[in-house]
Scaffold this motif. Structure first.
Motif, PDB file in Angstrom:
ATOM      1  N   ASN A  80      32.499  33.920  41.514  1.00 12.13           N
ATOM      2  CA  ASN A  80      32.682  33.891  42.961  1.00 12.13           C
ATOM      3  C   ASN A  80      32.166  35.134  43.670  1.00 12.13           C
ATOM      4  O   ASN A  80      32.637  35.481  44.748  1.00 12.13           O
ATOM      5  N   TRP A 125      37.097  33.786  51.792  1.00 18.11           N
ATOM      6  CA  TRP A 125      37.958  33.758  50.613  1.00 18.11           C
ATOM      7  C   TRP A 125      39.417  34.035  50.927  1.00 18.11           C
ATOM      8  O   TRP A 125      40.275  33.925  50.040  1.00 18.11           O
ATOM      9  N   ARG A 156      41.130  31.716  48.101  1.00 21.89           N
ATOM     10  CA  ARG A 156      41.621  32.402  46.907  1.00 21.89           C
ATOM     11  C   ARG A 156      42.949  31.830  46.424  1.00 21.89           C
ATOM     12  O   ARG A 156      43.296  31.952  45.244  1.00 21.89           O
TER      13      ARG A 156
END
Length: 699
Positions: A269, A286, A290
């Motif tokens: 990522n 993110w 996440r």
């Protein structure tokens, strides 16, 4: 038989890499198991066939008795943190200034490619490979040294025992993060609950505890994972011509690709960002995604992509200038205040602590948070029974953010620090201009407990076997009233205490006796003088090689103290006050009578004299002030760190890359590309003998 064993190792290692790193299994489990058993049988019949990279050697050997401290070839520095895009932009502006690339006033800042990587919430490891084989794994420790845990790390399937390279470099240093995935963490806690064992608080703590297990079989059962993110190679190394190995990386992005090609698991990522706007977009994207990952993250690490520019940017005392950790906002939760307690630290500082109904934050249950001092307590305007909002600063340290005054119970009384010490009853004091409130009774049990814990700590006297619980027993029973009393304890008395047997007591007496040989700077640090930490203690011990000399300077010529680098008037005043206190003078006398030198030994004096004489030249001047050096290749008698220490002690600066601003290149054998660049730019080149001559005589 040897050829078959080699073939089986190759097949099994490739299959393990495909399964654990690439998430693309090549062999069915039954086939893998059959090949593994065949290799085990061959190695059992002929032990000479066993090799360090055999998959059968991932778990093996008896449990360790402890962990040895090892020095990192290349240090593991921490990262500075940013908690907003404004702080990120300020960091970027400072980076451009260091690189001498400021943008025109009013225009957009110049774009530098950067790499964004998720900040994994795990434990940093340093892996050392020689000729392609894993030879050592260590924890971060203090950044310069860590604990050697190779046997445990060998159990992590995503850590290659042999690099997947045809012609590996003579050595490779890899940095990365060990972690326990969420689903594995849940399974471990479920198993522990069934056995009636205490549950781990969160995956990071479980991982840290696992890595320090003495039995590698226990580590293997916990199923840790590993992501690699940093690579260090020898200066002069390039891949052999004709080999299929990846080229030497010139950027962080290429380093990640190199690591993947060498067999490491690299977090997928990451992103190559052309400018700061792309970094901020990566960070924003993110923030919510996440939560869907199978492991914990708490931010994004931003790194300058070009490795040459990284070297030009260099480091501060504790962190690289070319990287920063951009943290996500901490999770917040409301709770009800139960009580306010006052804790007494080893220097007598009183710290208010809020105790509240437990709340879940960042994977842990939290029920206490420090309020720092009386000013913070007043700022919060805390009342009994208040509803408070709690978060974890940096997702680690609990803190009270604010009070919800609208939910305050009617008639609730305001809370403040007590006027007397909760431990000894002495009146508390707050000096004008200071934030701290203190107990100034040197006989206070809380201060004594803190003093003793500091004296025996790893950074000071490093006495094994004397933990907080035992210190508490010794103080509460009146057996120890000062540091000196520790050295009057005998094994029979210690063996009579709770959780102490005869062997443990004898070992502790031996450890206390051995601590008398610790270096002078450790003795000075252990005394716990206000503002004199480990770094300042080293500086002071080098300038004043005995307690007597330091005492004389503190009382008569404090200007000699402040003449030392990093020692200011505040530290000088603290030393003056400490040495002027009769009880402290008595402690020094007692320690000397018990066998402490309270002075530098012959070895320390010789090392200090050699480095000082070589660094400052014949007349004591900082002969290299204002000059920049680059080191390359292997010197005949100096390691790179030793050469750097000599240069910096003489006022010089050491950087990682050659430029027109470089004053000298110090070159040894296998100097490589830096030597060629220095010659092309006309930078003077020194060998070790010429460097020593320069140190001795000045520029």
């Amino acid at each position: 038989m040897r050829a078959r064993a080699e073939e089986l190792r190759r097949l099994l290692n490739r299959a393990a890499h495909a399964y654990y790193v690439l998430d693309a299994p090549e062999l069915e489990d039954a086939v893998y198991d059959r090949l593994y058993r065949e290799l085990e049988q061959l190695e059992r019949l002929q032990p000479g066939l066993i090799s360090p990279d055999s998959p059968t050697q991932r778990v093996g050997g008896a449990p360790a008795e402890g962990f040895q401290s090892v020095r990192h070839r290349i240090g593991l520095l921490s990262l500075d943190n940013a908690f907003s895009t404004e702080e990120l932009e300020a960091w970027y502006g400072r980076l451009l200034k260091v690189l001498d690339r400021p943008g025109p006033s009013g225009d957009d800042l110049p774009a530098l490619p950067m790499v964004g990587e998720l900040k994994i919430d795990g434990n940093a490891l340093a892996l050392s490979y020689e000729r392609g084989l894993l030879v050592r794994a260590a924890t971060r420790g203090d950044g310069e040294s860590g604990e050697e845990i190779t046997a445990n790390v060998r159990t992590i399937q995503s850590v290659p025992l042999r690099l997947l390279l045809e012609n590996p470099p003579p050595w490779v240093e890899v940095r990365g993060e060990a972690l326990i995935p969420d689903h594995t963490f849940a399974a471990i806690n479920a198993e522990r609950a069934e056995r009636g064992e205490a549950l781990f608080a969160n995956p990071r703590n479980a991982c840290a505890g696992t890595l320090r297990q003495l039995d590698p079989a226990v580590v293997a059962a916990r199923r840790l994972d590993f992501f690699a993110y940093t690579l260090h190679l020898p200066d002069a190394w390039t891949p052999a011509s004709g080999a299929a190995d990846p080229a030497r990386p010139l950027s962080q992005w290429q380093s990640l690709q190199w690591l993947a090609a060498a067999g490491f698991r690299v977090n997928p990522n990451a992103a190559l960002c052309p400018d700061l706007a792309a970094v901020e977009a990566f960070f924003a994207a993110w923030e919510h995604k996440r939560r869907q990952l199978p492991y914990a993250t708490d931010g994004v690490v931003v790194k300058l992509d070009d490795l040459r520019l990284q070297a030009d940017a260099g480091f501060t005392q504790k962190a690289p200038r070319w990287a920063i950790a951009l943290k996500y906002a901490a999770e917040e939760a409301p709770s009800r205040l139960l009580r306010l307690v006052a804790q007494v630290g080893r220097t007598g500082v009183i710290t208010p602590v809020a105790e509240f109904e437990p709340v879940g934050l960042a994977g842990t249950s939290v029920s206490r948070a420090t309020l720092h001092n009386a000013d913070r307590l007043a700022e919060l305007d805390l009342h009994a029974g208040d509803t408070i909002v709690v978060r974890k600063a940096g997702e680690i340290i609990p803190e009270v953010v604010r009070v919800l005054a609208e939910l305050r119970p009617p008639g609730a009384a305001p809370l403040q620090l007590p006027s007397s010490c909760p431990e000894c009853g002495s009146e508390l004091v707050r000096e004008e201009g200071e934030a701290a409130t203190r107990c100034v009774n040197s006989s206070c049990p809380a201060i004594l407990r803190g003093t003793l814990r500091h004296w025996v700590s790893k950074g000071a006297m490093d006495v094994d076997g004397l933990g907080a619980k035992l210190v508490e027993q010794l103080v509460d029973r009146g057996l120890v009233r000062s540091i000196a009393d520790l050295y009057r304890l005998d094994a029979a008395l210690l063996a009579s205490l709770e959780r102490m047997g005869e062997k443990s007591a004898a070992n502790l007496v031996d450890a206390l006796e051995a601590s008398k040989q610790q270096a002078w700077h450790r003795q000075l640090h252990g005394l716990g003088i206000h503002h004199v930490g480990a770094v300042n203690a080293k500086v002071l011990a080098k300038g004043f090689p005995s307690a007597a000399e330091l005492y004389a300077a503190a009382q008569q010529t404090p200007e000699r103290l402040t003449a030392l680098h990093g020692i200011g008037s505040e530290i000088a005043q603290s030393l003056q006050q400490w040495f002027a206190t009769p009880s402290n003078q008595g402690l020094l006398d007692q320690l000397k009578q018990l066998g402490f030198s309270m002075a530098a030994g012959e070895g320390e004096l010789a090392a200090s004299a050699n480095s000082s004489a070589e660094a400052t030249g014949i007349d004591g001047r900082e002969v290299l002030a204002g000059r920049t050096f680059v080191l390359t290749g292997t010197l005949p008698s100096l390691s790179r760190s030793q050469a750097q220490a000599l240069i910096e002690a003489a006022g010089g600066k050491v950087t990682g890359s050659v430029s027109k601003k470089t004053s000298y290149l110090v070159a040894g054998e296998e100097a490589g590309s830096k030597l060629a660049k220095a010659e092309s730019l006309g930078v003077p080149v020194l060998d070790e003998a010429e460097l020593r001559a320069l140190l001795a005589s000045g520029p």
